[in-house]
Every structure is written in structure tokens, then in C-alpha cells.
Enzyme design. Structure first.
Site, PDB file in Angstrom:
ATOM      1  N   ASP A 168       0.852  -1.190   0.000  1.00 30.72           N
ATOM      2  CA  ASP A 168       0.000   0.000   0.000  1.00 30.72           C
ATOM      3  C   ASP A 168       0.887   1.238   0.000  1.00 30.72           C
ATOM      4  O   ASP A 168       1.805   1.349   0.808  1.00 30.72           O
ATOM      5  CB  ASP A 168      -0.876  -0.042   1.255  1.00 30.72           C
ATOM      6  CG  ASP A 168      -1.782   1.163   1.381  1.00 30.72           C
ATOM      7  OD1 ASP A 168      -1.799   1.998   0.461  1.00 30.72           O
ATOM      8  OD2 ASP A 168      -2.469   1.273   2.406  1.00 30.72           O
ATOM      9  N   ARG A 205       5.689   1.804   9.905  1.00 29.16           N
ATOM     10  CA  ARG A 205       5.595   3.029   9.104  1.00 29.16           C
ATOM     11  C   ARG A 205       6.645   4.003   9.633  1.00 29.16           C
ATOM     12  O   ARG A 205       6.405   4.775  10.556  1.00 29.16           O
ATOM     13  CB  ARG A 205       4.172   3.603   9.178  1.00 29.16           C
ATOM     14  CG  ARG A 205       3.145   2.648   8.556  1.00 29.16           C
ATOM     15  CD  ARG A 205       1.742   3.208   8.555  1.00 29.16           C
ATOM     16  NE  ARG A 205       0.796   2.247   7.994  1.00 29.16           N
ATOM     17  CZ  ARG A 205      -0.525   2.412   7.977  1.00 29.16           C
ATOM     18  NH1 ARG A 205      -1.056   3.516   8.498  1.00 29.16           N
ATOM     19  NH2 ARG A 205      -1.313   1.497   7.460  1.00 29.16           N
ATOM     20  N   GLN A 239      -3.546  -3.689  13.099  1.00 28.64           N
ATOM     21  CA  GLN A 239      -4.968  -3.528  12.798  1.00 28.64           C
ATOM     22  C   GLN A 239      -5.569  -4.833  12.314  1.00 28.64           C
ATOM     23  O   GLN A 239      -4.861  -5.753  11.907  1.00 28.64           O
ATOM     24  CB  GLN A 239      -5.192  -2.420  11.768  1.00 28.64           C
ATOM     25  CG  GLN A 239      -4.570  -2.634  10.403  1.00 28.64           C
ATOM     26  CD  GLN A 239      -4.727  -1.413   9.493  1.00 28.64           C
ATOM     27  OE1 GLN A 239      -4.706  -0.273   9.937  1.00 28.64           O
ATOM     28  NE2 GLN A 239      -4.869  -1.652   8.203  1.00 28.64           N
ATOM     29  N   ASP A 271     -13.982   7.147   6.424  1.00 26.28           N
ATOM     30  CA  ASP A 271     -13.360   6.892   7.723  1.00 26.28           C
ATOM     31  C   ASP A 271     -14.407   6.928   8.824  1.00 26.28           C
ATOM     32  O   ASP A 271     -15.281   7.806   8.833  1.00 26.28           O
ATOM     33  CB  ASP A 271     -12.297   7.957   8.043  1.00 26.28           C
ATOM     34  CG  ASP A 271     -11.103   7.899   7.104  1.00 26.28           C
ATOM     35  OD1 ASP A 271     -10.893   6.855   6.457  1.00 26.28           O
ATOM     36  OD2 ASP A 271     -10.378   8.908   7.018  1.00 26.28           O
ATOM     37  N   GLU A 298      -9.859   8.746  14.715  1.00 30.11           N
ATOM     38  CA  GLU A 298     -10.195   7.832  13.616  1.00 30.11           C
ATOM     39  C   GLU A 298      -9.939   6.399  14.045  1.00 30.11           C
ATOM     40  O   GLU A 298      -8.851   6.069  14.520  1.00 30.11           O
ATOM     41  CB  GLU A 298      -9.352   8.156  12.379  1.00 30.11           C
ATOM     42  CG  GLU A 298      -9.623   7.234  11.196  1.00 30.11           C
ATOM     43  CD  GLU A 298      -8.627   7.390  10.070  1.00 30.11           C
ATOM     44  OE1 GLU A 298      -8.275   6.362   9.449  1.00 30.11           O
ATOM     45  OE2 GLU A 298      -8.184   8.529   9.818  1.00 30.11           O
ATOM     46  N   SER A 353     -10.475   3.031   8.438  1.00 30.39           N
ATOM     47  CA  SER A 353     -10.578   3.510   7.067  1.00 30.39           C
ATOM     48  C   SER A 353     -11.043   2.335   6.228  1.00 30.39           C
ATOM     49  O   SER A 353     -10.490   1.231   6.343  1.00 30.39           O
ATOM     50  CB  SER A 353      -9.222   4.023   6.575  1.00 30.39           C
ATOM     51  OG  SER A 353      -9.297   4.445   5.227  1.00 30.39           O
TER      52      SER A 353
END
Length: 335
Positions: free
Chosen positions: A57, A110, A125, A236, A249, A252
Site C-alpha cells: 500500500d 511506518r 490492525q 473513515d 479515527e 478507514s
């Protein structure tokens, strides 16, 4: 550090041992209820992929993946940013039928994340993906899935508050749907993040849809890679988080691109060369199922349900010494 929020008079409602017990209870409950609500089967998933497959991604298109070489294959691999495209390939390979799907524990690194109360270098996640029909590629299907996920969250909250009565039951079961353009029209002088705060504060829980394409202002509400979500059918899930007095949040998600949407969005993003990659070629040739899916932050869910001030209170990661010291001064104890 500039984005770090240090709530005045903050005290964790659970000690460290209680926190670890609550994390396990929250994750077990949410995972079980999510699988039942969306007819999902748990599958194993990769931590890294070959870059030439096009499966990783690209997030906002600027984040650098962690890459390393594997001696025995004489090639590099990349730690995933998410599994948005891999899941769709897996649905085809495993032969899932319409109205069923898969979920998996997705772990990512990340490296370019700006660290604060909500963002960590380590990402965990539940990534899920479900096969749909052509007739189901619409906003009603997306909104029904959002409502199902909110129902799962509400059930999990009930389990946590029963086990730990000190926790508040503040997350609403109902959610309000609003498009990113409606938010821009309503709050033209606010930034996208400020609009999210305003909407979340007003409604308690909001699903902001149609993210990725340019708004009337000429700018998108937020960045989205062009090759997984259909920008007209995504969004979201965001709640108002009183601990930090801001929007939070949690997920997504979206209906994924079909061949037409992929061509359009690759052109809009100026990366039409991706059409030659294996994943994209399969999609354009009609060899992948139509799907919807998303990612639901495990640590974000635990943080919200346990009413923590920092994501580092529910996951073990790395943080600047200055952040650790500042948090300790405000009774925020990072794992």
C-alpha cells in the site's frame, strides 16, 4: 512533540496489569464479533511482500517502506504498510464467494509516521475484505457495513465496562454519515482535520465518505492511494474522544476499485504505469472479485475503550526520550 497532547489532571483508570487484561479482552471480543457480523474467516497474512508485485500500500504516496534483502531469493522485500491489495488477491486465490470474506492481524512498520498520541511507528490492525456483487457497489452497502462495525464496537464496549465498571460507556451505537464535500461546504475556513473535529464533536460518531478525489477547493480531504478504494465509495469511521478533546479515527474502509475506477484514479494520480503491475493487470482483466474492505486499528480501539491518553499505553513501541519524559510528567505511562 509539537502535536503531543498532555491532558491536565489525567489519570489512567486501569493500572498496567489491568490494562493488559483489558487489551486481551477487548481484542478477543471485537475480533469474534467482527467475524460474526461480516461473515469473515481468519487467515494468515504476510509481514512483507516483493515490491515488484505492486501489492504494498502506497498510503499517501510519500511514505518509505522498510526494505531489506533476503539472501536465499537474491531479492529485496518490503514490510507492508497495509494489506489492502493482498487481501483481494487472497479472496480470489482461496475461492471466497459473495457475502463472505476474510480478516487477518496486520502488523506494519511506518517509519515516516509523525509520532504523537495517536500515531506510532508500529501499526496493528484488523484488515478485512469481503466479496460483493456488482449490484452491491453502492453507498448503501458501504453504510450497512459501517453500521455493523459500530455495532461490534458497541458490544465490545459493553463487555469492557461490565468487566471494569470504572470505564465509561461513551461511544454511541448510532453514527452520522457525511461526505467530505459537505464538510468543506459547512466549514470552508477550517482545515480537513479541524472539520473532522467539528463533525465528531457535534455527532459523537461520524463516517466521513468520499475521500481521495479533489473537492471544490481543488484539494482532497485526505490522501488515498488510487488503486484500492473507490474514492466515491470510501470513508473513515471517526469518534469524538473526550480524553484528548479531539476526533479519533478508528477505521478507514471502502468499496474497492473496479476496472473503470482503477483506470480513472490511476490517471488522476498520474501513475498510469502501475497498470502493468501483476495485481493491477489482474484487476483490469477481470480476474479479481469485486470487494469491499478496510482496516480497523487494534491499538486505536483499545486506546478508546480503555480511555487512554496515548497509544503507547496500549502497545509497545519506540518513542523519543523527550516524549517519554513529558508523558511521565503527566501520569501517562508508556509500555
Amino acid at each position: 512533540m509539537s502535536n503531543l497532547i498532555l491532558p491536565k489532571d489525567y489519570t489512567s483508570k486501569l493500572d498496567i496489569i489491568e490494562t493488559e487484561v483489558a487489551i486481551k479482552l477487548a481484542k478477543d471480543t471485537f475480533e469474534r464479533e467482527l467475524a460474526a457480523a461480516l461473515s469473515l474467516t481468519r487467515v494468515s497474512a504476510p509481514l512483507f511482500v516483493r515490491p515488484e508485485t505492486g501489492l504494498n500500500d502506497d498510503l499517501n504516496g510519500v511514505e518509505r517502506p522498510v526494505q531489506f534483502d533476503v539472501a536465499d531469493i537474491h531479492a529485496d522485500v518490503q514490510i507492508v504498510h497495509s494489506l489492502a491489495k493482498w487481501k483481494r488477491m487472497a479472496l480470489a486465490r482461496y475461492g471466497f464467494r459473495a457475502d463472505t470474506g476474510l480478516y487477518t492481524d496486520m502488523n506494519a512498520i511506518r517509519r515516516d509516521e509523525e509520532l504523537d498520541n495517536l500515531h506510532s511507528v508500529y501499526v496493528d490492525q484488523w484488515d478485512w475484505e469481503r466479496v460483493i456483487t456488482a449490484e452491491e457497489r453502492n453507498m448503501e452497502t458501504l453504510q450497512n457495513a459501517v453500521r455493523s462495525i459500530m455495532g461490534v464496537l458497541h458490544k465490545t464496549q459493553a463487555v469492557l465496562t461490565e468487566r471494569f465498571p470504572i470505564l465509561d460507556s461513551y461511544i454511541p451505537e448510532e453514527i452520522t454519515f457525511v461526505t467530505s464535500q459537505e464538510l468543506e461546504d459547512r466549514y470552508p475556513d477550517l482545515t480537513p482535520k479541524q472539520r473532522e473535529d467539528a463533525a465528531a464533536r457535534e455527532y459523537g460518531a461520524v463516517f466521513i465518505s468520499q475521500i481521495g478525489g479533489a473537492l471544490k477547493s481543488g484539494k482532497p480531504h485526505d490522501g488515498r492511494a488510487p488503486d484500492y478504494d473507490d474514492w466515491s465509495l470510501n470513508g473513515d469511521i471517526i469518534i469524538w474522544y473526550p480524553v484528548l478533546n479531539r476526533a479519533l479515527e478508528l477505521s478507514s474502509m471502502g468499496i474497492r476499485v473496479d476496472a473503470e475506477a482503477l483506470r480513472h484514479q490511476l490517471a488522476a494520480a498520474g501513475c498510469e504505469e502501475r497498470a502493468q503491475l501483476p495485481f493491477h493487470s489482474m484487476l483490469l482483466e477481470g480476474r479479481l472479485p469485486l470487494t469491499m474492505g478496510g482496516g480497523i486499528g487494534q491499538s486505536r480501539i483499545c486506546m478508546a475503550l480503555l480511555e487512554k491518553a496515548h497509544i503507547g499505553e496500549v502497545q509497545a513501541s519506540v518513542w523519543p526520550d523527550s516524549m517519554r519524559n513529558a508523558c511521565e510528567g503527566y501520569a501517562i505511562h508508556l509500555l
